[in-house]
Design a protein around this motif. Structure first.
Motif, PDB file in Angstrom:
ATOM      1  N   ASN A  23      44.425  31.437  13.240  1.00 19.04           N
ATOM      2  CA  ASN A  23      43.277  30.661  13.725  1.00 19.04           C
ATOM      3  C   ASN A  23      43.629  29.840  14.966  1.00 19.04           C
ATOM      4  OD1 ASN A  23      41.547  31.567  11.637  1.00 19.04           O
ATOM      5  ND2 ASN A  23      42.420  30.053  10.236  1.00 19.04           N
ATOM      6  N   CYS A  24      44.315  30.480  15.900  1.00 21.04           N
ATOM      7  CA  CYS A  24      44.681  29.833  17.157  1.00 21.04           C
ATOM      8  C   CYS A  24      43.947  30.507  18.317  1.00 21.04           C
ATOM      9  CB  CYS A  24      46.195  29.908  17.385  1.00 21.04           C
ATOM     10  SG  CYS A  24      47.154  28.909  16.218  1.00 21.04           S
ATOM     11  N   ARG A  25      43.934  29.826  19.461  1.00 20.54           N
ATOM     12  CA  ARG A  25      43.352  30.383  20.673  1.00 20.54           C
ATOM     13  C   ARG A  25      44.385  30.351  21.794  1.00 20.54           C
ATOM     14  NH1 ARG A  25      37.485  27.237  20.902  1.00 20.54           N
ATOM     15  NH2 ARG A  25      36.584  28.163  19.017  1.00 20.54           N
ATOM     16  N   PHE A  26      44.328  31.378  22.622  1.00 21.77           N
ATOM     17  CA  PHE A  26      45.183  31.475  23.801  1.00 21.77           C
ATOM     18  C   PHE A  26      44.246  31.756  24.974  1.00 21.77           C
ATOM     19  CE2 PHE A  26      47.408  32.801  20.038  1.00 21.77           C
ATOM     20  CZ  PHE A  26      48.625  32.141  20.119  1.00 21.77           C
ATOM     21  N   VAL A  27      44.199  30.849  25.926  1.00 25.68           N
ATOM     22  CA  VAL A  27      43.177  30.902  26.968  1.00 25.68           C
ATOM     23  C   VAL A  27      43.838  30.912  28.339  1.00 25.68           C
ATOM     24  CG1 VAL A  27      41.123  29.809  27.930  1.00 25.68           C
ATOM     25  CG2 VAL A  27      41.576  29.660  25.466  1.00 25.68           C
ATOM     26  N   GLY A  28      43.544  31.917  29.136  1.00 23.93           N
ATOM     27  CA  GLY A  28      44.046  31.989  30.492  1.00 23.93           C
ATOM     28  C   GLY A  28      43.304  33.069  31.247  1.00 23.93           C
ATOM     29  N   TRP A  29      43.924  33.582  32.282  1.00 21.67           N
ATOM     30  CA  TRP A  29      43.360  34.681  33.057  1.00 21.67           C
ATOM     31  C   TRP A  29      44.377  35.805  33.087  1.00 21.67           C
ATOM     32  CZ3 TRP A  29      38.314  34.754  34.742  1.00 21.67           C
ATOM     33  CH2 TRP A  29      37.612  33.561  34.612  1.00 21.67           C
ATOM     34  N   GLN A  30      45.224  35.843  34.107  1.00 27.09           N
ATOM     35  CA  GLN A  30      46.248  36.882  34.156  1.00 27.09           C
ATOM     36  C   GLN A  30      47.472  36.441  33.364  1.00 27.09           C
ATOM     37  OE1 GLN A  30      47.358  38.208  38.091  1.00 27.09           O
ATOM     38  NE2 GLN A  30      48.839  39.682  37.324  1.00 27.09           N
ATOM     39  N   ASP A  31      47.960  37.341  32.448  1.00 30.26           N
ATOM     40  CA  ASP A  31      49.187  37.098  31.678  1.00 30.26           C
ATOM     41  C   ASP A  31      49.048  35.909  30.727  1.00 30.26           C
ATOM     42  OD1 ASP A  31      50.088  39.178  33.179  1.00 30.26           O
ATOM     43  OD2 ASP A  31      51.742  38.114  34.119  1.00 30.26           O
ATOM     44  N   THR A  32      47.977  35.847  29.977  1.00 28.99           N
ATOM     45  CA  THR A  32      47.731  34.721  29.070  1.00 28.99           C
ATOM     46  C   THR A  32      48.830  34.550  28.039  1.00 28.99           C
ATOM     47  OG1 THR A  32      45.355  35.046  29.321  1.00 28.99           O
ATOM     48  CG2 THR A  32      46.084  33.753  27.424  1.00 28.99           C
ATOM     49  N   LEU A  33      49.175  35.627  27.333  1.00 29.24           N
ATOM     50  CA  LEU A  33      50.135  35.559  26.225  1.00 29.24           C
ATOM     51  C   LEU A  33      51.301  36.493  26.507  1.00 29.24           C
ATOM     52  CD1 LEU A  33      51.012  34.757  23.332  1.00 29.24           C
ATOM     53  CD2 LEU A  33      49.546  36.618  22.489  1.00 29.24           C
ATOM     54  N   PHE A  34      52.503  35.915  26.667  1.00 31.16           N
ATOM     55  CA  PHE A  34      53.709  36.710  26.842  1.00 31.16           C
ATOM     56  C   PHE A  34      54.469  36.743  25.529  1.00 31.16           C
ATOM     57  CE2 PHE A  34      58.334  36.903  27.914  1.00 31.16           C
ATOM     58  CZ  PHE A  34      58.353  38.244  28.245  1.00 31.16           C
ATOM     59  N   THR A  35      54.677  37.951  25.016  1.00 24.80           N
ATOM     60  CA  THR A  35      55.418  38.137  23.776  1.00 24.80           C
ATOM     61  C   THR A  35      56.813  38.634  24.132  1.00 24.80           C
ATOM     62  OG1 THR A  35      54.703  40.431  23.459  1.00 24.80           O
ATOM     63  CG2 THR A  35      53.245  38.704  22.621  1.00 24.80           C
ATOM     64  N   GLY A  36      57.756  37.698  24.233  1.00 26.18           N
ATOM     65  CA  GLY A  36      59.097  38.057  24.631  1.00 26.18           C
ATOM     66  C   GLY A  36      59.803  38.895  23.585  1.00 26.18           C
ATOM     67  N   PRO A  37      60.967  39.429  23.929  1.00 30.02           N
ATOM     68  CA  PRO A  37      61.807  39.029  25.048  1.00 30.02           C
ATOM     69  C   PRO A  37      61.402  39.685  26.372  1.00 30.02           C
ATOM     70  CG  PRO A  37      62.895  40.756  23.833  1.00 30.02           C
ATOM     71  CD  PRO A  37      61.638  40.425  23.071  1.00 30.02           C
ATOM     72  N   LEU A  38      62.095  39.274  27.431  1.00 27.94           N
ATOM     73  CA  LEU A  38      61.936  39.899  28.727  1.00 27.94           C
ATOM     74  C   LEU A  38      62.440  41.335  28.682  1.00 27.94           C
ATOM     75  CD1 LEU A  38      63.408  36.975  30.852  1.00 27.94           C
ATOM     76  CD2 LEU A  38      61.020  37.732  30.955  1.00 27.94           C
ATOM     77  N   PRO A  39      61.925  42.191  29.542  1.00 24.89           N
ATOM     78  CA  PRO A  39      62.562  43.506  29.721  1.00 24.89           C
ATOM     79  C   PRO A  39      63.970  43.323  30.287  1.00 24.89           C
ATOM     80  CG  PRO A  39      60.372  43.435  30.714  1.00 24.89           C
ATOM     81  CD  PRO A  39      60.739  42.020  30.388  1.00 24.89           C
ATOM     82  N   PRO A  40      64.790  44.362  30.248  1.00 27.02           N
ATOM     83  CA  PRO A  40      66.174  44.219  30.715  1.00 27.02           C
ATOM     84  C   PRO A  40      66.298  43.784  32.170  1.00 27.02           C
ATOM     85  CG  PRO A  40      65.946  46.205  29.417  1.00 27.02           C
ATOM     86  CD  PRO A  40      64.561  45.670  29.635  1.00 27.02           C
ATOM     87  N   ASN A  41      65.427  44.284  33.068  1.00 27.26           N
ATOM     88  CA  ASN A  41      65.557  43.994  34.486  1.00 27.26           C
ATOM     89  C   ASN A  41      64.181  43.859  35.131  1.00 27.26           C
ATOM     90  OD1 ASN A  41      68.570  44.417  34.832  1.00 27.26           O
ATOM     91  ND2 ASN A  41      67.974  46.422  34.018  1.00 27.26           N
ATOM     92  N   PRO A  42      64.052  42.955  36.110  1.00 27.28           N
ATOM     93  CA  PRO A  42      62.791  42.876  36.858  1.00 27.28           C
ATOM     94  C   PRO A  42      62.623  44.091  37.760  1.00 27.28           C
ATOM     95  CG  PRO A  42      64.407  41.380  37.805  1.00 27.28           C
ATOM     96  CD  PRO A  42      65.032  41.960  36.565  1.00 27.28           C
TER      97      PRO A  42
END
Length: 346
Positions: free
Chosen positions: A132-151
């Motif tokens: 019952n939570c909200r995540f509000v944004g535009w681009q890239d609202t919710l990031f579910t990590g981890p990061l990928p190995p390399n940019p």
């Protein structure tokens, strides 16, 4: 059951702390047992970092308890260095065993090319649950990590986890609402979204990078090679603002090779494109992705039933779909069962 330590946060001073960050910082890093932070109604304008394990953050409802900040990718540090995507978060949640209920996480930097990416929640703890939570944004609202190995486009990601070991993350979202326009659920976690709403927002104009072919994308997974599951959406509703044109939003595109995303028994609105999925630099066709659907309904699902989705996606069998319960997908080596942990924090 062992007693829980409880901390109250209230803007009016009636609790032990006036800010959520003060409450988090009061918890010893080697704290034993769960700590429950009860957050009274109000708008808490703070850039939040929760890095302790076994913390429960309990608000008075997502419409009453809000954490909000406004950093964004194109903002610059005093040195002139850009924030880039991963410094833009409103809340960074890195503690294992985190539980959250009745809280909104908002990035209010706004839409538009002058802002760029602006994360509402950067989540990379393991065994994390939101209800019952909200995540509000535009681009890239919710990031579910981890990061990928390399940019892909520079030497570093430039975020708070830069240089740290990458480790798997399992996340469960129940009856939450996530809003955005471009890749507004993205990352490398194994994550299940159950009975959630994913709302595509209408801005002033379609994203330029869409080339006029689409209005946006719901997901951009970067599932690690060898991971059994990436994103699984169960009984979710995909909705859109009135300004979003019909057939203009794709279910997802692969941020990295091996991206995995499945929509099962979901309701797809008219804004969902007939192709369903969109390629990204050839990864869809040749990147070993798994983009799947089963039993979806609504106007946005009609093309899947007619066999008109992109050629590199597939329809699951009933037996395959039945194996995508939250407990099965998120079990891991320790047998975690988020469905069995529903009430221990109240």
């Amino acid at each position: 059951m062992a007693s829980l330590r409880k901390i109250t946060v209230a803007k009016d001073g009636s609790g032990q702390h006036r800010t959520i960050q003060e409450a988090v910082d009061s918890i010893p890093r080697e704290s034993a047992g769960r700590v429950v932070i009860e957050v009274k109604a109000g708008e808490y304008r703070e850039k939040l970092v929760i890095d302790r394990p076994d913390v429960s953050l309990i608000g008075e409802g997502a419409d009453r308890t809000t954490v909000v900040w406004g950093d964004y990718a194109r903002k610059a540090f005093p040195s002139g260095e850009p924030y880039y995507t991963f410094h833009s978060y409103t809340a960074l949640i890195g503690g294992d065993g985190f539980v959250c209920e009745g809280v909104s996480f908002v990035n209010d930097a706004g839409p538009g090319e002058l802002v760029g990416q602006a994360i509402a929640a950067y989540v990379d703890g393991d065994r994390v649950r939101f209800r019952n939570c909200r995540f509000v944004g535009w681009q890239d609202t919710l990031f579910t990590g981890p990061l990928p190995p390399n940019p892909l486009d520079r030497s570093t990601f430039g975020g708070p986890r830069e240089g740290q070991p990458l480790r798997p993350s399992r996340q469960y979202y129940e009856e939450c609402c996530i809003t955005g326009d471009i890749d507004f659920v993205f990352g490398s976690a194994t994550a299940v979204f159950e009975r959630c709403e994913l709302r595509s927002r209408g801005g002033e104009q379609p994203p330029k990078e869409a080339g006029g072919a689409a209005y946006g994308w719901v997901t951009a997974a970067s599932t690690p090679q060898g991971a059994e599951h990436g994103y699984v959406f169960l009984r979710c509703r995909l909705t859109a603002d009135a300004q979003v044109p019909a057939g203009s939003v794709h279910l997802g595109r692969p941020w990295r090779d091996y991206a995995k995303t499945a929509f099962v028994l979901c309701e797809l609105g008219t804004h969902i494109a007939r192709a369903g999925w969109q390629d990204w630099n050839g990864r869809g066709e040749a990147g070993g992705v798994a983009y799947e659907e089963f039993g979806n309904e609504g106007a946005g699902a009609a093309a899947a039933a007619a066999g008109e989705r992109t050629s590199w996606s597939r329809r699951l069998t009933e037996a395959e779909a039945e194996r995508l319960s939250a407990d099965d997908v998120l079990a891991g080596s320790d047998g975690w069962r988020p469905s069995a942990e529903g009430g221990e924090v109240r």
